[in-house]
Design an enzyme around this catalytic site. Structure first.
Site, PDB file in Angstrom:
ATOM      1  N   ASP A  98     -12.328  42.273  20.217  1.00 52.10           N
ATOM      2  CA  ASP A  98     -11.544  41.209  21.381  1.00 52.10           C
ATOM      3  C   ASP A  98     -12.264  40.018  19.878  1.00 52.10           C
ATOM      4  O   ASP A  98     -12.414  39.491  18.871  1.00 52.10           O
ATOM      5  CB  ASP A  98     -13.032  41.292  22.543  1.00 52.10           C
ATOM      6  CG  ASP A  98     -12.152  39.279  22.597  1.00 52.10           C
ATOM      7  OD1 ASP A  98     -11.622  40.298  23.438  1.00 52.10           O
ATOM      8  OD2 ASP A  98     -13.322  38.882  23.047  1.00 52.10           O
ATOM      9  N   GLU A 182      -6.804  44.535  21.684  1.00 50.84           N
ATOM     10  CA  GLU A 182      -5.589  43.923  22.382  1.00 50.84           C
ATOM     11  C   GLU A 182      -4.377  43.948  21.682  1.00 50.84           C
ATOM     12  O   GLU A 182      -4.703  42.986  20.671  1.00 50.84           O
ATOM     13  CB  GLU A 182      -6.595  42.987  22.641  1.00 50.84           C
ATOM     14  CG  GLU A 182      -6.493  42.487  24.467  1.00 50.84           C
ATOM     15  CD  GLU A 182      -6.916  41.366  25.022  1.00 50.84           C
ATOM     16  OE1 GLU A 182      -6.835  41.011  26.514  1.00 50.84           O
ATOM     17  OE2 GLU A 182      -7.855  41.090  24.619  1.00 50.84           O
ATOM     18  N   ASP A 264     -17.590  37.142  24.925  1.00 51.49           N
ATOM     19  CA  ASP A 264     -16.683  38.188  23.874  1.00 51.49           C
ATOM     20  C   ASP A 264     -17.765  39.895  24.120  1.00 51.49           C
ATOM     21  O   ASP A 264     -16.657  40.786  23.661  1.00 51.49           O
ATOM     22  CB  ASP A 264     -16.715  37.757  21.857  1.00 51.49           C
ATOM     23  CG  ASP A 264     -16.142  36.568  22.767  1.00 51.49           C
ATOM     24  OD1 ASP A 264     -15.299  36.301  23.499  1.00 51.49           O
ATOM     25  OD2 ASP A 264     -16.799  35.171  21.808  1.00 51.49           O
TER      26      ASP A 264
END
Ligand SMILES: [Zn+2]
Length: 301
Positions: A98, A182, A264
């Protein structure tokens, strides 16, 4: 002419605007084809002859073309070499990464990597230099000297950022077999004026670019998770989705199952699980195999 042809091609394909002329003093570079000789500490370029280099050069590769460029008043030479990929032993099968502003990268294993934040560190020094330069006569000798000083500081900031990124991406791609990240909308994020500086200082785009080629180099696999997958709002324990989660809330707490962990880390675990799901589907397995693959790893073949 080759560059001009490329520029016009992307103009006609409407990916870029109309070609602009190069300007002396900005991104100075040229490419040489053919007769370049490379020794351990010197290169021979046409017309000029042998030039000593500061660093030792990799010999044994005969480049077809080299590019010589000037950055912050220093000259650099670069060329491509072909390398064999080498698969490193992996300590972990799956990992989710992340990316964020408070910590550059949070892994689903709980490891946290901080960004260098080099711009933030040198921002005031840079501002001071630019302030002192403000009344110098444009084009004068003193003006030029301070311009070089400013350019050097800019480069130093960029180098520190690059060094940190390289260390993190090498560690991740060397030790993990499947990496889920991501698909960030970086240009969209930079449009947010309040956060633009902090985001640009992290170098998210460069992070992904490095992971893309390093995963190939070390025999791991990069899985890009869809931009609209709600990685931070979903509970990584039961899959319950929250309707909203303000940025100020650093701890993820699930009302449904009571799961509590760092915000996170929760997002990273979700990205990891999503990477497993996508890998399972790509292997042609059923989604029922997900938990088995997660525990045992990707089956051979
Ligand atoms: Zn839950």
């Amino acid at each position: 002419l080759r560059h001009l042809s490329d520029a016009f091609k992307s103009f006609f394909h409407k990916t870029k605007g109309f070609p602009k002329f190069k300007k002396k003093g900005r991104h100075d570079s040229f490419t040489l084809d053919g007769a370049i000789k490379i020794d351990t500490r010197k290169v021979r370029v046409p017309v000029i002859g042998w030039i000593k280099t500061y660093e030792y050069l990799p010999t044994g590769y005969q480049p077809k073309s080299v590019t010589i460029s000037k950055q912050a008043h220093k000259w650099f030479i670069s060329w491509k070499i072909e390398v064999e990929t080498s698969t490193t032993p992996k300590t972990q099968e799956f990992v989710g990464v992340d990316l964020g502003i408070s910590h550059l990268a949070t892994l689903s294993t709980g490891e946290i990597f901080d960004g260098a934040k080099s711009y933030q560190k040198y921002e005031s020094k840079l501002a001071r230099m630019q302030y002192l330069n403000r009344h110098k006569q444009f084009g004068s000798s003193n003006y030029r000297k301070s311009q070089i000083k400013i350019a050097r500081l800019h480069q130093k900031i960029a180098n520190i950022r690059k060094d940190t990124l390289h260390k993190i991406t090498t560690y991740i791609s060397k030790n993990h077999a499947v990496i889920g990240i991501e698909d960030l909308n970086v240009s969209g994020m930079l449009a947010n004026g309040k956060l633009a500086k902090a985001i640009a200082d992290m170098g998210f785009y460069e992070f992904r670019r490095q992971l893309e080629y390093k995963t190939q180099l070390y025999g791991s696999k990069l899985v890009i998770v869809d931009r609209f997958y709600p990685s931070s709002k979903t509970c990584s324990s039961c899959g319950e989705q929250k309707s909203s989660l303000p940025l100020s809330q650093r701890v993820f707490k699930c009302e449904h199952c009571g799961w509590e962990c760092d915000r996170d880390v929760n997002a990273a675990i979700n990205l990891c699980q999503q990477a497993v799901r996508l890998t399972v589907l790509a292997c042609g397995l059923d989604s029922a195999d997900t938990s088995r693959v997660f525990a045992e790893g990707v089956p051979e073949g």
